[in-house]
Design a protein around this motif. Structure first.
Motif, PDB file in Angstrom:
ATOM      1  N   ARG A   1      38.467   9.452 -12.784  1.00 18.53           N
ATOM      2  CA  ARG A   1      39.226  10.345 -12.773  1.00 18.53           C
ATOM      3  C   ARG A   1      40.463  10.063 -11.395  1.00 18.53           C
ATOM      4  O   ARG A   1      40.341   8.101 -10.742  1.00 18.53           O
ATOM      5  CB  ARG A   1      38.519  11.804 -12.090  1.00 18.53           C
ATOM      6  N   HIS A   2      41.530  10.750 -11.143  1.00 16.54           N
ATOM      7  CA  HIS A   2      42.595  10.334  -9.773  1.00 16.54           C
ATOM      8  C   HIS A   2      42.503  10.758  -9.351  1.00 16.54           C
ATOM      9  O   HIS A   2      42.023  11.863  -8.297  1.00 16.54           O
ATOM     10  CB  HIS A   2      43.931  10.698 -10.677  1.00 16.54           C
TER      11      HIS A   2
ATOM     12  N   SER B   1      40.972   5.241  -8.506  1.00 17.36           N
ATOM     13  CA  SER B   1      40.281   5.857  -9.314  1.00 17.36           C
ATOM     14  C   SER B   1      38.491   5.803  -9.169  1.00 17.36           C
ATOM     15  O   SER B   1      38.413   5.165  -8.602  1.00 17.36           O
ATOM     16  CB  SER B   1      40.280   4.519 -10.677  1.00 17.36           C
TER      17      SER B   1
ATOM     18  N   ASN C   1      45.369  17.318  -4.482  1.00 11.81           N
ATOM     19  CA  ASN C   1      44.833  16.723  -5.606  1.00 11.81           C
ATOM     20  C   ASN C   1      44.421  18.846  -6.783  1.00 11.81           C
ATOM     21  O   ASN C   1      43.182  19.427  -6.099  1.00 11.81           O
ATOM     22  CB  ASN C   1      43.667  15.868  -5.652  1.00 11.81           C
ATOM     23  N   GLU C   2      45.139  18.731  -7.532  1.00 14.35           N
ATOM     24  CA  GLU C   2      45.031  20.534  -7.765  1.00 14.35           C
ATOM     25  C   GLU C   2      43.741  19.806  -8.873  1.00 14.35           C
ATOM     26  O   GLU C   2      42.907  21.059  -9.037  1.00 14.35           O
ATOM     27  CB  GLU C   2      45.936  20.454  -9.234  1.00 14.35           C
ATOM     28  N   ALA C   3      43.008  19.226  -9.435  1.00 14.20           N
ATOM     29  CA  ALA C   3      42.245  18.633 -10.942  1.00 14.20           C
ATOM     30  C   ALA C   3      40.923  18.959  -9.431  1.00 14.20           C
ATOM     31  O   ALA C   3      39.266  19.084  -9.472  1.00 14.20           O
ATOM     32  CB  ALA C   3      41.748  17.477 -10.940  1.00 14.20           C
ATOM     33  N   GLN C   4      40.929  18.071  -8.091  1.00 14.51           N
ATOM     34  CA  GLN C   4      39.550  18.487  -7.266  1.00 14.51           C
ATOM     35  C   GLN C   4      39.993  19.555  -6.267  1.00 14.51           C
ATOM     36  O   GLN C   4      39.079  19.616  -5.718  1.00 14.51           O
ATOM     37  CB  GLN C   4      39.623  17.200  -6.835  1.00 14.51           C
ATOM     38  N   GLY C   5      40.546  20.498  -6.516  1.00 13.82           N
ATOM     39  CA  GLY C   5      41.479  21.588  -5.459  1.00 13.82           C
ATOM     40  C   GLY C   5      40.993  21.373  -4.472  1.00 13.82           C
ATOM     41  O   GLY C   5      40.320  22.290  -3.760  1.00 13.82           O
TER      42      GLY C   5
ATOM     43  N   THR D   1      35.897  26.389  -5.219  1.00 16.79           N
ATOM     44  CA  THR D   1      36.147  25.175  -5.699  1.00 16.79           C
ATOM     45  C   THR D   1      35.161  24.833  -5.261  1.00 16.79           C
ATOM     46  O   THR D   1      34.521  24.838  -4.508  1.00 16.79           O
ATOM     47  CB  THR D   1      37.613  24.215  -5.177  1.00 16.79           C
TER      48      THR D   1
ATOM     49  N   ASP E   1      31.254  12.857 -13.213  1.00 12.83           N
ATOM     50  CA  ASP E   1      32.351  12.182 -14.169  1.00 12.83           C
ATOM     51  C   ASP E   1      31.588  10.963 -15.713  1.00 12.83           C
ATOM     52  O   ASP E   1      31.565  10.220 -14.185  1.00 12.83           O
ATOM     53  CB  ASP E   1      33.448  11.397 -13.419  1.00 12.83           C
TER      54      ASP E   1
END
Ligand code: CMX
Ligand code: CO
Length: 145
Positions: A111-112, A118, A36-40, A68, A107
């Motif tokens: 988010r994913h 979610s 999960n790139e967005a969450q690092g 991250t 948030d």
């Protein structure tokens, strides 16, 4: 509002090593492995049990880099429990209700998360030092399916 403990997130340096540890020590089965790139993070969900309101997991988390959330946590505190994820039926509604109290939302919108869920995080400083995640499982993961 909370329906179950969805998962406990555990920060680690070596994801493969920890997956093997949970398999051999506790007999847990790997349910999913994702980046999960967005969450690092590079992460694995190890299935623990199924209950009336859904399943519960151990979420193993290896950071994608030092800058991250999990990378910073590991540098500061070392390996260990990083967050608790609670199941909710409607994460947007839960955020609205909790945001009206004195709890900072990390948030504002969901988010994913793992396995199509979610998710949204609450600031650990407002939850007694516990980084808290709200998890609305994807349809099909719901209600003990
Ligand atoms: N649990 C408890 N406290 C934590 C924490 C954690 N996991 N992470 C940080 N903190 C504390 C720190 O110890 C620090 O406290 P002090 O000021 O008393 O030292 C304070 O919070 C600030 O920490 P920081 O290291 O400066 O880090 P940031 O403020 O940059 O980020 C946080 C902290 C919680 C806002 C950030 O980690 C975040 O947004 N997390 C949510 C996203 C996330 O964790 N994603 C990975 C998991 C993905 C998934 O579950 O799918
Ligand atoms: Co999580």
């Amino acid at each position: 509002m909370l329906t179950r403990i969805d998962h406990v997130g555990i920060a680690c340096h070596d994801l493969e090593e920890k997956i093997a540890f949970y398999e051999t020590t506790f007999g847990l089965v790997l349910a999913s492995r994702e980046v999960n790139e967005a969450q690092g993070v590079k992460e694995a969900m190890m299935h623990v049990a199924d209950g009336p309101s859904g399943s519960s997991y151990i979420q193993l988390l290896e950071p994608l880099g030092p800058d991250t959330p999990v990378g910073k946590f590991l540098a500061k505190r070392g390996e260990g429990v990083h967050h608790v994820g609670y199941g909710v039926d409607d994460v947007a509604a839960a955020l609205e209700a909790i945001g009206a109290k004195d709890v900072r939302l990390l948030d504002r919108r969901p988010r994913h998360g793992s396995m199509g869920a979610s998710i949204a995080f609450l600031h650990p400083k407002d939850v007694g030092g516990v980084l808290t995640e709200l998890v609305q499982a994807s349809e099909g993961q719901h209600e003990g399916e």
